[in-house]
Scaffold this active site. Structure first.
Site, PDB file in Angstrom:
ATOM      1  N   PRO A  27       0.796  -1.217   0.000  1.00  0.00           N
ATOM      2  CA  PRO A  27       0.000   0.000   0.000  1.00  0.00           C
ATOM      3  C   PRO A  27       0.836   1.279   0.000  1.00  0.00           C
ATOM      4  O   PRO A  27       1.879   1.360   0.638  1.00  0.00           O
ATOM      5  CB  PRO A  27      -0.827  -0.098   1.286  1.00  0.00           C
ATOM      6  CG  PRO A  27      -0.211  -1.162   2.099  1.00  0.00           C
ATOM      7  CD  PRO A  27       0.551  -2.050   1.177  1.00  0.00           C
ATOM      8  N   ASN A  28       0.342   2.221  -0.761  1.00  0.00           N
ATOM      9  CA  ASN A  28       0.870   3.576  -0.888  1.00  0.00           C
ATOM     10  C   ASN A  28       2.161   3.678  -1.684  1.00  0.00           C
ATOM     11  O   ASN A  28       2.628   4.784  -1.959  1.00  0.00           O
ATOM     12  CB  ASN A  28       1.036   4.241   0.482  1.00  0.00           C
ATOM     13  CG  ASN A  28      -0.278   4.339   1.208  1.00  0.00           C
ATOM     14  OD1 ASN A  28      -1.251   4.818   0.655  1.00  0.00           O
ATOM     15  ND2 ASN A  28      -0.321   3.854   2.437  1.00  0.00           N
ATOM     16  N   ARG A  39       4.901  10.968  -2.213  1.00  0.00           N
ATOM     17  CA  ARG A  39       4.574  10.859  -0.786  1.00  0.00           C
ATOM     18  C   ARG A  39       5.842  10.935   0.055  1.00  0.00           C
ATOM     19  O   ARG A  39       6.756  10.124  -0.111  1.00  0.00           O
ATOM     20  CB  ARG A  39       3.864   9.524  -0.552  1.00  0.00           C
ATOM     21  CG  ARG A  39       3.547   9.240   0.888  1.00  0.00           C
ATOM     22  CD  ARG A  39       2.856   7.874   1.009  1.00  0.00           C
ATOM     23  NE  ARG A  39       2.812   7.484   2.398  1.00  0.00           N
ATOM     24  CZ  ARG A  39       3.428   6.417   2.895  1.00  0.00           C
ATOM     25  NH1 ARG A  39       4.122   5.622   2.120  1.00  0.00           N
ATOM     26  NH2 ARG A  39       3.340   6.149   4.171  1.00  0.00           N
ATOM     27  N   TYR A  79      11.219   8.838   1.459  1.00  0.00           N
ATOM     28  CA  TYR A  79      11.232   7.831   0.406  1.00  0.00           C
ATOM     29  C   TYR A  79      11.922   8.264  -0.882  1.00  0.00           C
ATOM     30  O   TYR A  79      12.075   7.454  -1.796  1.00  0.00           O
ATOM     31  CB  TYR A  79       9.799   7.385   0.091  1.00  0.00           C
ATOM     32  CG  TYR A  79       9.082   6.825   1.300  1.00  0.00           C
ATOM     33  CD1 TYR A  79       9.464   5.608   1.850  1.00  0.00           C
ATOM     34  CD2 TYR A  79       8.046   7.525   1.903  1.00  0.00           C
ATOM     35  CE1 TYR A  79       8.822   5.102   2.971  1.00  0.00           C
ATOM     36  CE2 TYR A  79       7.397   7.018   3.023  1.00  0.00           C
ATOM     37  CZ  TYR A  79       7.796   5.811   3.556  1.00  0.00           C
ATOM     38  OH  TYR A  79       7.163   5.307   4.657  1.00  0.00           O
ATOM     39  N   ASN A 136       8.169  -5.443  -0.794  1.00  0.00           N
ATOM     40  CA  ASN A 136       8.080  -4.278   0.080  1.00  0.00           C
ATOM     41  C   ASN A 136       6.613  -4.203   0.468  1.00  0.00           C
ATOM     42  O   ASN A 136       5.796  -3.657  -0.276  1.00  0.00           O
ATOM     43  CB  ASN A 136       8.528  -3.002  -0.630  1.00  0.00           C
ATOM     44  CG  ASN A 136       8.484  -1.797   0.285  1.00  0.00           C
ATOM     45  OD1 ASN A 136       7.848  -1.822   1.335  1.00  0.00           O
ATOM     46  ND2 ASN A 136       9.146  -0.727  -0.124  1.00  0.00           N
ATOM     47  N   ALA A 151       2.930  -0.820   4.872  1.00  0.00           N
ATOM     48  CA  ALA A 151       2.366  -0.917   6.219  1.00  0.00           C
ATOM     49  C   ALA A 151       1.884  -2.330   6.566  1.00  0.00           C
ATOM     50  O   ALA A 151       1.773  -2.669   7.745  1.00  0.00           O
ATOM     51  CB  ALA A 151       1.228   0.078   6.381  1.00  0.00           C
ATOM     52  N   HIS A 174       3.727  -4.647   9.253  1.00  0.00           N
ATOM     53  CA  HIS A 174       3.528  -4.606  10.692  1.00  0.00           C
ATOM     54  C   HIS A 174       2.173  -5.148  11.134  1.00  0.00           C
ATOM     55  O   HIS A 174       1.914  -5.221  12.334  1.00  0.00           O
ATOM     56  CB  HIS A 174       3.658  -3.161  11.180  1.00  0.00           C
ATOM     57  CG  HIS A 174       4.707  -2.396  10.454  1.00  0.00           C
ATOM     58  ND1 HIS A 174       6.055  -2.663  10.587  1.00  0.00           N
ATOM     59  CD2 HIS A 174       4.621  -1.413   9.529  1.00  0.00           C
ATOM     60  CE1 HIS A 174       6.743  -1.849   9.798  1.00  0.00           C
ATOM     61  NE2 HIS A 174       5.889  -1.088   9.133  1.00  0.00           N
ATOM     62  N   GLU A 182      12.704  -9.331   1.924  1.00  0.00           N
ATOM     63  CA  GLU A 182      11.891  -8.219   2.407  1.00  0.00           C
ATOM     64  C   GLU A 182      12.691  -6.943   2.188  1.00  0.00           C
ATOM     65  O   GLU A 182      13.858  -6.871   2.566  1.00  0.00           O
ATOM     66  CB  GLU A 182      11.589  -8.415   3.888  1.00  0.00           C
ATOM     67  CG  GLU A 182      10.766  -7.323   4.511  1.00  0.00           C
ATOM     68  CD  GLU A 182      10.522  -7.540   5.998  1.00  0.00           C
ATOM     69  OE1 GLU A 182       9.922  -6.644   6.607  1.00  0.00           O
ATOM     70  OE2 GLU A 182      10.927  -8.581   6.555  1.00  0.00           O
ATOM     71  N   HIS A 201      12.721  -2.656   2.379  1.00  0.00           N
ATOM     72  CA  HIS A 201      12.148  -1.386   2.819  1.00  0.00           C
ATOM     73  C   HIS A 201      13.049  -0.250   2.373  1.00  0.00           C
ATOM     74  O   HIS A 201      14.275  -0.337   2.518  1.00  0.00           O
ATOM     75  CB  HIS A 201      11.991  -1.355   4.339  1.00  0.00           C
ATOM     76  CG  HIS A 201      11.075  -2.403   4.847  1.00  0.00           C
ATOM     77  ND1 HIS A 201       9.702  -2.292   4.735  1.00  0.00           N
ATOM     78  CD2 HIS A 201      11.325  -3.601   5.428  1.00  0.00           C
ATOM     79  CE1 HIS A 201       9.150  -3.372   5.242  1.00  0.00           C
ATOM     80  NE2 HIS A 201      10.110  -4.184   5.657  1.00  0.00           N
ATOM     81  N   ILE A 202      12.461   0.791   1.849  1.00  0.00           N
ATOM     82  CA  ILE A 202      13.222   1.931   1.359  1.00  0.00           C
ATOM     83  C   ILE A 202      13.888   2.675   2.517  1.00  0.00           C
ATOM     84  O   ILE A 202      15.070   3.007   2.469  1.00  0.00           O
ATOM     85  CB  ILE A 202      12.301   2.869   0.543  1.00  0.00           C
ATOM     86  CG1 ILE A 202      11.805   2.122  -0.707  1.00  0.00           C
ATOM     87  CG2 ILE A 202      13.030   4.156   0.173  1.00  0.00           C
ATOM     88  CD1 ILE A 202      10.674   2.812  -1.434  1.00  0.00           C
ATOM     89  N   SER A 203      13.138   2.913   3.578  1.00  0.00           N
ATOM     90  CA  SER A 203      13.682   3.615   4.739  1.00  0.00           C
ATOM     91  C   SER A 203      14.223   2.606   5.758  1.00  0.00           C
ATOM     92  O   SER A 203      13.908   1.416   5.699  1.00  0.00           O
ATOM     93  CB  SER A 203      12.599   4.481   5.393  1.00  0.00           C
ATOM     94  OG  SER A 203      11.611   3.671   5.998  1.00  0.00           O
ATOM     95  N   ARG A 207      12.659   4.707  12.789  1.00  0.00           N
ATOM     96  CA  ARG A 207      11.362   5.379  12.687  1.00  0.00           C
ATOM     97  C   ARG A 207      10.493   5.037  13.892  1.00  0.00           C
ATOM     98  O   ARG A 207      10.974   4.534  14.896  1.00  0.00           O
ATOM     99  CB  ARG A 207      10.711   5.000  11.358  1.00  0.00           C
ATOM    100  CG  ARG A 207      11.596   5.469  10.177  1.00  0.00           C
ATOM    101  CD  ARG A 207      10.981   5.299   8.850  1.00  0.00           C
ATOM    102  NE  ARG A 207       9.750   6.071   8.756  1.00  0.00           N
ATOM    103  CZ  ARG A 207       8.834   5.849   7.825  1.00  0.00           C
ATOM    104  NH1 ARG A 207       9.015   4.908   6.923  1.00  0.00           N
ATOM    105  NH2 ARG A 207       7.740   6.583   7.783  1.00  0.00           N
ATOM    106  N   ARG A 256       6.874   0.501  13.702  1.00  0.00           N
ATOM    107  CA  ARG A 256       7.497   0.011  12.468  1.00  0.00           C
ATOM    108  C   ARG A 256       8.646  -0.964  12.737  1.00  0.00           C
ATOM    109  O   ARG A 256       9.202  -1.536  11.809  1.00  0.00           O
ATOM    110  CB  ARG A 256       8.015   1.180  11.632  1.00  0.00           C
ATOM    111  CG  ARG A 256       6.922   2.087  11.117  1.00  0.00           C
ATOM    112  CD  ARG A 256       7.479   3.141  10.183  1.00  0.00           C
ATOM    113  NE  ARG A 256       6.530   4.205   9.939  1.00  0.00           N
ATOM    114  CZ  ARG A 256       5.572   4.179   9.026  1.00  0.00           C
ATOM    115  NH1 ARG A 256       5.420   3.130   8.256  1.00  0.00           N
ATOM    116  NH2 ARG A 256       4.762   5.210   8.886  1.00  0.00           N
TER     117      ARG A 256
END
Length: 146
Positions: A11-12, A19, A24, A75, A78, A81, A99, A101-103, A108, A112
């Site tokens: 999502p997103n 965003r 990101y 990726n 959300a 989690h 898996e 993740h960009i960040s 964070r 997360r």
């Protein structure tokens, strides 16, 4: 399908580049897809690249590639989690799962820091920016060659 890497985005991620660019970056998901496809070709691999905001759609794609593909890069956004359903689908896989993740999720918010997906993952990439996708493609190619 043996020569195909499934790259899934949750999502997103369709808003990548728009965003929260301070987290990101400014690249779009189409930019990431183009780089992954270009890199995969150098290893004799193809890429099936998808994004969905719907959990069930991600699960359907995982089911389709869970056996016989070169591997899965995911990726989950959300859903990382929250989704035991994604974990269950990934646990049914017989291929490597990366898996991505960009960040750096560990720098964070506390919520997360927990990942259901990590319980099924062969490896985890976090904090490499969009370059993490390319690292994941390289890792699957290396696993496939060994």
């Amino acid at each position: 399908m043996r020569d195909t890497i499934l790259i899934l985005n949750g999502p997103n991620l369709n808003l990548l580049g728009l965003r929260e660019p301070h987290i990101y970056g400014h690249e779009t998901l189409a930019d990431v897809e183009a780089r992954c496809r270009s890199l995969a070709v150098t290893f004799g691999l193809d890429v099936a690249f998808h994004q969905s905001n719907a959990e069930h759609q991600l699960i359907d794609w995982i089911h389709a590639y869970r056996v016989g593909s070169a591997g899965i890069v995911i990726n989950p956004g959300a859903f990382t989690h929250t989704s035991i359903a994604l974990l269950d689908a990934l646990n049914a896989c017989e291929v490597p799962i990366i898996e991505c993740h960009i960040s750096n999720v560990h720098r964070r918010e506390a919520f997360r820091h927990h990942s259901y997906v990590s319980l099924a993952a062969t490896a985890v990439m976090a904090g490499f920016g969009t370059h993490g996708y390319e690292l994941a493609v390289r890792h699957i190619a290396r696993l496939r060659a060994s």
